[in-house]
Write a protein that holds these residues in place. Structure first.
Motif, PDB file in Angstrom:
ATOM      1  N   ASP A 135      25.532  -7.391  -9.487  1.00 39.38           N
ATOM      2  CA  ASP A 135      24.349  -7.859  -8.772  1.00 39.38           C
ATOM      3  C   ASP A 135      23.039  -7.312  -9.300  1.00 39.38           C
ATOM      4  OD1 ASP A 135      25.801  -9.509  -7.128  1.00 39.38           O
ATOM      5  OD2 ASP A 135      26.066  -7.987  -5.579  1.00 39.38           O
ATOM      6  N   ALA A 140      22.089  -9.062 -12.502  1.00 39.72           N
ATOM      7  CA  ALA A 140      21.695 -10.432 -12.172  1.00 39.72           C
ATOM      8  C   ALA A 140      20.298 -10.460 -11.566  1.00 39.72           C
ATOM      9  CB  ALA A 140      22.704 -11.056 -11.212  1.00 39.72           C
ATOM     10  N   ARG A 181      21.084 -14.561 -12.665  1.00 38.41           N
ATOM     11  CA  ARG A 181      22.542 -14.708 -12.599  1.00 38.41           C
ATOM     12  C   ARG A 181      23.119 -15.455 -13.808  1.00 38.41           C
ATOM     13  NH1 ARG A 181      25.952 -12.880  -9.467  1.00 38.41           N
ATOM     14  NH2 ARG A 181      24.425 -12.223  -7.952  1.00 38.41           N
TER      15      ARG A 181
END
Length: 97
Positions: free
Chosen positions: A14, A17, A22
């Motif tokens: 995460d 990203a 992403r």
């Protein structure tokens, strides 16, 4: 049934990203071994042109490297890309506190 044995890229961490987006993080994570644009597109389920655009940005930032093998261009994580993904993995496992 035909895709049962296909390799599926792990989802990107995460925080990486959040930093690079992403799609680019997933692409960087998918480059465990050198690969082509078409193969990466199949693995990630996106168009080759989208992969090409993201690879161009990652290459411009020094996170991936290109190498020609005959008529094929292979992409791989650069040393910097390896360090970013390795640190990312250790940061995701680090306990907070």
């Amino acid at each position: 049934m035909a895709t049962l044995w296909e390799a599926v890229a792990a989802p990107p961490p995460d925080s990486l990203a959040a930093l690079i987006g992403r799609p680019k993080a997933a692409l960087l994570a998918a480059l465990d071994t050198p690969d082509t644009t078409a193969s990466l597109a199949r693995t990630l389920g996106v168009t080759p042109s989208a992969v090409s655009q993201h690879l161009s940005v990652l290459a411009a930032c020094g996170l991936v490297a290109r190498a020609r093998a005959g008529r094929t261009v292979l992409y791989a994580r650069s040393e910097l890309g390896e360090r970013v993904t390795a640190r990312q993995g250790s940061a995701e496992r680090r306990p907070s506190g």
